[in-house]
Scaffold this motif. Structure first.
Motif, mmCIF file in Angstrom:
data_model
loop_
_atom_site.group_PDB
_atom_site.id
_atom_site.type_symbol
_atom_site.label_atom_id
_atom_site.label_comp_id
_atom_site.label_asym_id
_atom_site.label_seq_id
_atom_site.Cartn_x
_atom_site.Cartn_y
_atom_site.Cartn_z
ATOM 1 N N PHE A 137 3.347 8.301 3.238
ATOM 2 C CA PHE A 137 4.336 7.413 2.625
ATOM 3 C C PHE A 137 5.462 8.229 1.988
ATOM 4 O O PHE A 137 6.642 7.990 2.240
ATOM 5 N N LEU A 138 5.099 9.224 1.192
ATOM 6 C CA LEU A 138 6.107 10.030 0.485
ATOM 7 C C LEU A 138 6.943 10.881 1.437
ATOM 8 O O LEU A 138 8.165 10.988 1.276
ATOM 9 N N GLN B 277 6.970 -7.178 8.458
ATOM 10 C CA GLN B 277 6.063 -8.313 8.553
ATOM 11 C C GLN B 277 5.044 -8.099 9.666
ATOM 12 O O GLN B 277 3.861 -8.405 9.495
ATOM 13 N N ALA B 278 5.480 -7.599 10.803
ATOM 14 C CA ALA B 278 4.582 -7.385 11.932
ATOM 15 C C ALA B 278 3.522 -6.338 11.599
ATOM 16 O O ALA B 278 2.350 -6.513 11.941
ATOM 17 N N ILE B 279 3.906 -5.270 10.934
ATOM 18 C CA ILE B 279 2.944 -4.226 10.565
ATOM 19 C C ILE B 279 1.863 -4.794 9.661
ATOM 20 O O ILE B 279 0.668 -4.585 9.876
ATOM 21 N N MET C 214 -3.733 3.588 12.151
ATOM 22 C CA MET C 214 -2.878 2.474 11.767
ATOM 23 C C MET C 214 -2.417 2.622 10.317
ATOM 24 O O MET C 214 -1.256 2.370 10.005
ATOM 25 N N PHE C 215 -3.323 3.023 9.420
ATOM 26 C CA PHE C 215 -2.921 3.234 8.034
ATOM 27 C C PHE C 215 -1.929 4.381 7.919
ATOM 28 O O PHE C 215 -0.943 4.288 7.199
ATOM 29 N N ASP C 216 -2.167 5.467 8.643
ATOM 30 C CA ASP C 216 -1.242 6.603 8.604
ATOM 31 C C ASP C 216 0.152 6.199 9.070
ATOM 32 O O ASP C 216 1.142 6.439 8.386
ATOM 33 N N VAL C 217 0.211 5.594 10.235
ATOM 34 C CA VAL C 217 1.504 5.188 10.783
ATOM 35 C C VAL C 217 2.115 4.082 9.930
ATOM 36 O O VAL C 217 3.299 4.109 9.611
ATOM 37 N N GLY C 218 1.308 3.119 9.551
ATOM 38 C CA GLY C 218 1.806 1.997 8.762
ATOM 39 C C GLY C 218 2.391 2.423 7.429
ATOM 40 O O GLY C 218 3.499 2.019 7.056
ATOM 41 N N TYR C 219 1.665 3.250 6.716
ATOM 42 C CA TYR C 219 2.201 3.705 5.434
ATOM 43 C C TYR C 219 3.369 4.655 5.634
ATOM 44 O O TYR C 219 4.257 4.725 4.803
ATOM 45 N N GLY C 220 3.390 5.367 6.744
ATOM 46 C CA GLY C 220 4.572 6.172 7.057
ATOM 47 C C GLY C 220 5.794 5.294 7.251
ATOM 48 O O GLY C 220 6.873 5.561 6.731
ATOM 49 N N ILE C 221 5.620 4.196 7.996
ATOM 50 C CA ILE C 221 6.734 3.277 8.224
ATOM 51 C C ILE C 221 7.152 2.604 6.921
ATOM 52 O O ILE C 221 8.342 2.485 6.626
#
Length: 169
Positions: A14-15, A60-62, A90-97
């Motif tokens: 995320f950061l 919203q989709a994520i 999914m958590f890695d990519v999602g929180y990255g986005i």
């Protein structure tokens, strides 16, 4: 993988993405400013880009995909093992986005484009983290491995929430 490890790695992603998106927006603004001087861009270009990012349904989709995947993992725990790598990714990519959207949101807000994208990214991030913690507290590993009514109730609530987030999040 332990929840603390997942949380640590997700926070790091995320950061990192937030910082990179912030820098990317600053660089794009500088290039756009030069392009305006040589008449290759208009003053509306960057605000139009900010508006499209803010109105994007990607966020919203994520969140909707996360919710539905979590519901399946809770409802069918035998799928949890094959889904564990997918869920972690999914958590890695999602929180990255979400981090990238937060970085864009900070930059857009600082340059007068409004704080909407930042608020949405932060709210979704907080809700996902709180939901993850709540499910971990309410649903023990024992509940997850048995055909327990609590497991199906939580999975049903999460599954029903996902299309609402997609449509009206």
């Amino acid at each position: 993988m332990e929840p603390k490890e997942i949380a640590k790695r997700s926070a790091g992603n995320f950061l990192i993405f937030a910082a990179c998106a912030f820098i990317l927006w600053i660089l794009a603004a500088a290039i756009d400013w030069v392009a305006q001087i040589v008449r290759l861009s208009s003053p509306e270009r960057l605000p139009a880009l900010a508006t499209s990012i803010v109105s994007s349904s990607t966020l919203q989709a994520i969140v909707a995909i996360w919710l539905l995947t979590a519901a399946f993992a809770i409802a069918f725990p035998t799928m949890l093992t094959p889904l564990s790598a997918t869920t972690t990714l999914m958590f890695d990519v999602g929180y990255g986005i979400l981090g990238a959207l937060t970085g864009f949101g900070i930059a857009i807000g600082l340059f007068g484009g409004g704080w909407s994208i930042l608020l949405r990214a932060v709210i979704y991030s907080a809700l996902i983290a709180a939901g993850f913690i709540a499910v971990r507290i309410w649903l023990s590993r024992e509940d997850l491995s048995t055909n327990h009514r609590k497991r199906w109730t939580i999975a049903g609530i999460i599954a029903l929430a996902s299309p609402f987030v997609l449509l009206w999040g």
